[in-house]
Design an enzyme around this catalytic site. Sequence first.
Site, PDB file in Angstrom:
ATOM      1  N   HIS A 106      -8.916 -11.466   2.900  1.00 63.40           N
ATOM      2  CA  HIS A 106     -10.078 -11.880   3.691  1.00 63.40           C
ATOM      3  C   HIS A 106     -11.305 -12.102   2.815  1.00 63.40           C
ATOM      4  O   HIS A 106     -12.437 -12.017   3.289  1.00 63.40           O
ATOM      5  CB  HIS A 106     -10.397 -10.848   4.777  1.00 63.40           C
ATOM      6  CG  HIS A 106      -9.178 -10.352   5.501  1.00 63.40           C
ATOM      7  ND1 HIS A 106      -8.554  -9.171   5.168  1.00 63.40           N
ATOM      8  CD2 HIS A 106      -8.458 -10.902   6.485  1.00 63.40           C
ATOM      9  CE1 HIS A 106      -7.480  -9.008   5.932  1.00 63.40           C
ATOM     10  NE2 HIS A 106      -7.391 -10.035   6.742  1.00 63.40           N
TER      11      HIS A 106
HETATM   12 FE1  FES Z   1      -9.328  -7.728   3.916  1.00 65.38          FE
HETATM   13 FE2  FES Z   1      -9.190  -7.266   1.301  1.00 65.38          FE
HETATM   14  S1  FES Z   1     -10.626  -8.446   2.349  1.00 65.38           S
HETATM   15  S2  FES Z   1      -7.850  -6.603   2.851  1.00 65.38           S
END
Ligand code: FES
Length: 142
Positions: A106
């Site tokens: 993410h």
């Molecule tokens: Fe979601 Fe690393 S940004 S697991």
Amino acid sequence: HLPVDVDISKLAPGQQMTAVWQGKPVFILRRTPEDLKQLQDAALVSDLRDPDSSVLQQPSYAKNWHRSAVPEYGVYVGVCTHLGCVPVYEATVSGANAGRYNCPCHGSKFDLAGRVRKSVPAPYNLPVPPHVMVNATTLRLG
Ligand code: FES
């Protein structure tokens, strides 16, 4: 858990390797002098969520600007503090503002001390495991 001794004799400046400690990946980064300068860059520090590591994520001897026992070596658990993916080391990007450990899941970004940037999903810096240099080529985890 027994301590784990890691041979770091092959680690060149700017390289990182992954060891396994307590079933988790641990990144060991040999920092260059430029890396160390970058960690103290004011623009970078102002974009960190927890620049002073006030949330307990490291042993007391690593509660410093480089978050490690020895400035030349960065040591952190390679598990994103958002949902646990493994961040990827970006060896070649330049500029203090680039993410140096980027999470593929993410988009969380961490710097060369495992410090999390602002405005990303991960809430905390990458944890620093207990570590000590046993000699010039051996790092002990745990
Ligand atoms: Fe979601 Fe690393 S940004 S697991």
